[in-house]
Design an enzyme around this catalytic site. Structure first.
Site, PDB file in Angstrom:
ATOM      1  N   LYS A  32       0.852  -1.190   0.000  1.00 25.98           N
ATOM      2  CA  LYS A  32       0.000   0.000   0.000  1.00 25.98           C
ATOM      3  C   LYS A  32       0.890   1.243   0.000  1.00 25.98           C
ATOM      4  O   LYS A  32       1.831   1.347   0.790  1.00 25.98           O
ATOM      5  CB  LYS A  32      -0.886  -0.031   1.246  1.00 25.98           C
ATOM      6  CG  LYS A  32      -1.952   1.030   1.306  1.00 25.98           C
ATOM      7  CD  LYS A  32      -2.817   0.822   2.547  1.00 25.98           C
ATOM      8  CE  LYS A  32      -3.900   1.878   2.671  1.00 25.98           C
ATOM      9  NZ  LYS A  32      -4.686   1.694   3.919  1.00 25.98           N
TER      10      LYS A  32
ATOM     11  N   HIS B 253      -0.214   4.438   0.448  1.00 29.90           N
ATOM     12  CA  HIS B 253      -0.800   5.571   1.156  1.00 29.90           C
ATOM     13  C   HIS B 253      -1.203   5.101   2.556  1.00 29.90           C
ATOM     14  O   HIS B 253      -1.098   3.916   2.867  1.00 29.90           O
ATOM     15  CB  HIS B 253      -2.013   6.115   0.400  1.00 29.90           C
ATOM     16  CG  HIS B 253      -3.115   5.115   0.244  1.00 29.90           C
ATOM     17  ND1 HIS B 253      -3.086   4.122  -0.711  1.00 29.90           N
ATOM     18  CD2 HIS B 253      -4.268   4.937   0.939  1.00 29.90           C
ATOM     19  CE1 HIS B 253      -4.181   3.379  -0.618  1.00 29.90           C
ATOM     20  NE2 HIS B 253      -4.905   3.857   0.375  1.00 29.90           N
TER      21      HIS B 253
END
Length: 226
Positions: free
Chosen positions: A114, A116
């Site tokens: 991921k 963010h």
């Protein structure tokens, strides 16, 4: 966090293994007939953990994982579940272990990191100490290889691998897939139940004689070296 101590188990410490086999049969996760395996073999039985798919069966399954983890003799400080099936297994087993007085952290990985929010590809507790990897089965060992690498990169130690059912049949050589993974990564591999536990359960049921005969014939052809 200290490692789990060796548990004090019931007079028959392996009874839960046969109970798990009976539970898998009743739940429809362990079936008998003719099934083509990934290796192209015609197997007289098939195990699909994806059929444990409601709260009651998942709760029971997690209880069996917790019992097997405690009975394994493996010292571990946390649980890790490889995506995807291992995610639910690690979370549910952590709950079951806590109910037994062993409150341990757990985490799992994303298939893609991921970029963010919290970022990274590990969700849950930080990988640390001795880590027990939970999954349903071992086929080619690819997901276990990825899990071991993730754990070591984080500076933690792979303590072992716990799966639901060990088919105890040959992989690419004379060893079983579980034996191959254990030898390749230098970690113990254990299971809630093995093919021998399946046979022991079925032998106690007169109406299952045909299944016993077929499985024993299959094991003669494809069984791993002990």
């Amino acid at each position: 966090m200290s490692a789990l101590p060796a548990p004090t188990l019931a007079p028959d410490p392996h009874a839960f293994r046969r109970e798990f086999v009976a539970f898998a049969i009743e739940s429809g996760a362990l079936r008998f007939g003719e099934f083509k395996t990934k290796a192209g073999r015609l197997s007289p039985y098939f195990f699909n953990s994806g059929l444990f798919r409601d709260g009651a069966t998942m709760g029971a399954l997690a209880g069996y994982y917790a019992q097997a983890a405690l009975a394994s003799g493996i010292a571990f400080d946390m649980l890790f579940g490889p995506a995807y099936k291992g995610i639910t297994l690690a979370a549910c087993t952590a709950v079951s272990l806590a109910a037994l007085g062993h409150n341990l952290p757990f985490c799992f990985n994303r298939k893609e990191a991921k970029d963010h929010g919290e970022g990274g590809n590990i969700v849950g507790a930080p990988l640390a100490g001795r880590v027990l990897i939970l999954d349903d089965v071992i086929t080619d060992g690819a997901s276990k290889r990825e899990a071991v690498e993730l754990i070591r990169v984080a500076g933690a130690t792979p303590a072992g691998v716990l799966i639901a059912l060990d088919r105890q049949e040959r992989g690419s050589g004379e060893l079983s897939a579980a034996q191959e993974v254990g030898r390749q990564f230098g970690v113990p591999v254990t299971a809630i139940a093995t093919l021998e536990d399946v046979l022991a359960t079925l032998r106690g049921r007169p109406d299952r004689k045909q299944e016993v005969a077929r499985i024993e014939e299959y094991r003669q052809r494809y069984g791993a070296v002990a």
